[in-house]
Design a protein around this motif. Sequence first.
Motif, PDB file in Angstrom:
ATOM      1  N   PRO B 105       0.797  -1.237   0.000  1.00 42.44           N
ATOM      2  CA  PRO B 105       0.000   0.000   0.000  1.00 42.44           C
ATOM      3  C   PRO B 105       0.824   1.278   0.000  1.00 42.44           C
ATOM      4  CG  PRO B 105      -0.029  -1.023   2.163  1.00 42.44           C
ATOM      5  CD  PRO B 105       0.646  -1.993   1.247  1.00 42.44           C
ATOM      6  N   MET B 107       3.435   1.864  -1.837  1.00 40.59           N
ATOM      7  CA  MET B 107       4.120   2.084  -3.107  1.00 40.59           C
ATOM      8  C   MET B 107       3.083   2.336  -4.191  1.00 40.59           C
ATOM      9  SD  MET B 107       6.838  -1.025  -3.185  1.00 40.59           S
ATOM     10  CE  MET B 107       7.727  -1.535  -1.712  1.00 40.59           C
ATOM     11  N   TYR B 148      -1.522   5.172  -6.067  1.00 43.33           N
ATOM     12  CA  TYR B 148      -1.354   4.210  -4.980  1.00 43.33           C
ATOM     13  C   TYR B 148      -2.513   3.210  -5.031  1.00 43.33           C
ATOM     14  CZ  TYR B 148       2.435   6.942  -3.093  1.00 43.33           C
ATOM     15  OH  TYR B 148       3.648   7.569  -2.931  1.00 43.33           O
ATOM     16  N   SER B 150      -4.691   2.335  -2.983  1.00 40.69           N
ATOM     17  CA  SER B 150      -5.957   2.829  -2.435  1.00 40.69           C
ATOM     18  C   SER B 150      -6.672   3.762  -3.415  1.00 40.69           C
ATOM     19  CB  SER B 150      -5.710   3.560  -1.122  1.00 40.69           C
ATOM     20  OG  SER B 150      -4.817   4.637  -1.324  1.00 40.69           O
ATOM     21  N   GLN B 151      -5.964   4.207  -4.448  1.00 43.15           N
ATOM     22  CA  GLN B 151      -6.592   5.091  -5.432  1.00 43.15           C
ATOM     23  C   GLN B 151      -7.073   4.320  -6.663  1.00 43.15           C
ATOM     24  OE1 GLN B 151      -3.037   7.430  -5.841  1.00 43.15           O
ATOM     25  NE2 GLN B 151      -3.827   9.082  -4.581  1.00 43.15           N
TER      26      GLN B 151
END
Lengths: 214, 263
Positions: B105, B107, B148, B150-151
């Motif tokens: 997460p 990177m 990332y 999470s995006q």
Amino acid sequence: MSWKLFNLLLEASLMTIFVSTVSILIGLFLAILLSAANLSGIRPLQWFAKFFISFFRGTPLLVQLLLLYNLLPVVGIQIPSLVTAIIGLSICTAAYQAENLRGGFEGVPTGLVESADMAGFSPVQTFFHIRVPIALRLTLPALINEAILILKASSLVSVVGLIELTRMAQNLVASTFMPLEIYASAGLIYLVINLVVATAGRQLERRLPGVGGK
Amino acid sequence: MSDNAISVQHLVKRFGTTTVLDDISLEIPRGQVSCLIGPSGSGKSTLLRCMAFLEEATDGSIFIEGAPLGFVYDGAGKRQRQSATELRKVRSQIGMVFQQFNLWPHMTALGNVSAALRRVRKMGKAEAEEKAMVQLRKVGLENRAGHYPSQLSGGQQQRVAIARSLALEPKIMLFDEPTSALDPELTGEVLNVMRSLAAEGMTMVVVTHEIGFAATVGNQISFLDHGKLLFTDAPSKAFAKPRHPRLEQFLDTYLDRGASTLV
Ligand SMILES: Nc1ncnc2c1ncn2[C@@H]1O[C@H](COP(=O)(O)OP(=O)(O)OP(=O)(O)O)[C@@H](O)[C@H]1O
Ligand SMILES: [Mg+2]
């Protein structure tokens, strides 16, 4: 209270900030090493880390500092009080930070380690490139909290002869007999420093990519 | 040694006293897509994880391109752990794609795909990122390189995870239910990447509940039930009637759950 006195307090607070910052960073580095020892699976290293952590969490910082201050000359080590203070604070915060990090390391999802294994990372590479960054992100609030505690606890290092904010305040009170103004000013300076740290910490938490942040 | 990419021989896996894999023998031919299907808890993931040595078998052996994985037998026939270096060497031929993606997460997509090229293959940053971009382009995500995990959507994350594995140029790709954690409308993009990978001749082992995918892309179907491998067949044979009674039952419950894609 004159500006001159307040300025003296401000100058002394730079020492407080310096000693605390250096100690927190060294403490963090030591805490990561202690975590590595814990995760190494090598028994003697694990025992050492356990003992280290319980000893320095289980005894008061003041006692540790006094012990260090009196022990060093006995074993023939002559170092400036600044260094003594940093050693004392670093070791103490290392123990607390290692304990904080433990939760972080336990929170690293197994799958992330497995994908590192599959990518061919060695255990040491996995530790530094995967486990540490994730554990740090997971425990960032605790780290900020510890930084604030250390900033306040640094008032104790006056016992090893270092003149920081609290000691300066005491000295000024002794010569001016204005305890209320001076101690209130000192308290205010601590408060402002810690508010800055807390705010910066929250910003970092929000901005840091990865766990939590976007 | 056989001509197979993976050879599983008399594999047994117990967790405590429960036997999860019961004397499994399975050959995975080179350049083909093998699908593992079976009810929940039948041992599919465990078998796949054994093929990557993420799970240590209790008994039996696994060969990757002819080389023993995880354990070696000494002169006296006693089983011993392979050295870490040897294990890493055998494993370097295998890529693994997980149900939960398992992207790192902290990177970016590009960071995830290039990390091992830099740390393990010791490439410079520029070279590693160039190679990583090739893989991201291949899964259609070159314009998400700086994002990332999470995006990214689940489907995009899984495609990054596939690119991350492919960057290391494995000979074999293992997939553990790569689309199960995805919203239905996102499974297609991942399955398409897998289809083109199969078309390129990659050896693939796929644990899946996507029976349609197994039937159309798979070259062989292995059906696991209660830790036993009931059969391994070409899909045309496995899914043709009359079917194996346990498979019939499995497909029935599968239809009951409202699955839309079936042979
Ligand atoms: N670490 C473990 N410890 C104990 N039992 C386990 C462990 N991992 C798996 N099992 C058991 O092994 C059996 C097979 O599990 P496995 O995950 O391989 O099934 P699966 O076929 O992949 O199921 P699913 O379709 O639900 O993913 C299950 O009964 C499970 O409870
Ligand atoms: Mg599974």
